[in-house]
Scaffold this active site. Structure first.
Site, PDB file in Angstrom:
ATOM      1  N   GLU A   1       0.793  -1.165  -0.148  1.00 24.39           N
ATOM      2  CA  GLU A   1      -0.164  -0.057  -0.122  1.00 24.39           C
ATOM      3  C   GLU A   1       0.920   1.379  -0.138  1.00 24.39           C
ATOM      4  OE1 GLU A   1      -3.124  -0.198   2.946  1.00 24.39           O
ATOM      5  OE2 GLU A   1      -3.928  -1.958   1.895  1.00 24.39           O
TER       6      GLU A   1
ATOM      7  N   GLU B   1      -4.363  -9.179  -1.228  1.00 23.91           N
ATOM      8  CA  GLU B   1      -4.841  -8.623   0.180  1.00 23.91           C
ATOM      9  C   GLU B   1      -6.199  -8.311   0.280  1.00 23.91           C
ATOM     10  OE1 GLU B   1      -4.333  -4.949   3.270  1.00 23.91           O
ATOM     11  OE2 GLU B   1      -2.431  -5.695   2.401  1.00 23.91           O
TER      12      GLU B   1
END
Length: 191
Positions: free
Chosen positions: A78, A182
């Site tokens: 991220e 994810e």
């Protein structure tokens, strides 16, 4: 390592492990802390970026000593969350251009020189960033040759239809796979 070894031993099929970093050590970060908003110090090609790339190799080396190998690593978990995370979250902020340059100048060459056949995945963030992120990174021939695929998270999928993110990216870069890496339920508190 003991848990990974048990899982590998129990599986009837080969397991393909991948690793994704949260943050570099504090001394390498612009804010001097492993938490909060911060980037790697300097710019791609410098001592901080080369050292961070070598951390990936050292990680793979140490696990290999225990007969645990990784199919892939991501360049950063991220990378845009580093701009928006709460102050206690460990993360490194990267723009698409910064990730491209890190892959092209540091991480890609380090992996290629290493004895590991570990693949490299880019993005590892929400699909809302596609296809822009892919255009920036994979639009660079040097970076593209090191990248096997795109890692994608699903948390904001309701905002962006798959046709204008996943499908558009696949049409632009059909030789690079898309893999959801994810996901979890209960992400939104009101659900």
């Amino acid at each position: 390592i003991p848990l990974l070894r048990r899982a590998l031993a129990m599986s009837k099929r080969p397991l393909f492990l991948f690793a994704s970093p949260w943050t570099a050590p504090a001394w390498m970060r612009s804010n001097g802390d492993v938490r909060g908003k911060g980037t790697l110090k300097g710019k791609a090609g410098d001592k901080y970026h080369k050292t961070w790339a070598n951390y990936f190799i050292k990680f793979l080396d140490e696990y290999a000593k225990h007969n645990v190998t990784f199919w892939a690593v991501t360049a950063q978990n991220e990378p845009l969350a580093g701009l928006f995370t709460p102050p206690q979250a460990p993360t490194i902020a990267f723009t698409a251009a910064q990730q491209r340059d890190f892959i092209a100048q540091d991480l890609g060459p380090a992996l290629a020189r290493s004895p590991h056949r570990t693949r490299l995945l880019m993005l590892d963030d929400q699909r809302i960033h596609l296809p822009h992120w892919a255009k920036v990174v994979l639009g660079n021939a040097t970076a593209a040759r090191y990248v096997a695929g795109l890692a994608v998270h699903w948390y904001l999928d309701a905002i962006v239809p798959p046709g204008c993110s996943l499908e558009a990216t696949h049409k632009l870069f059909p030789d690079h796979f898309l893999l959801y890496t994810e996901a979890c339920t209960g992400f939104f508190m009101f659900r």
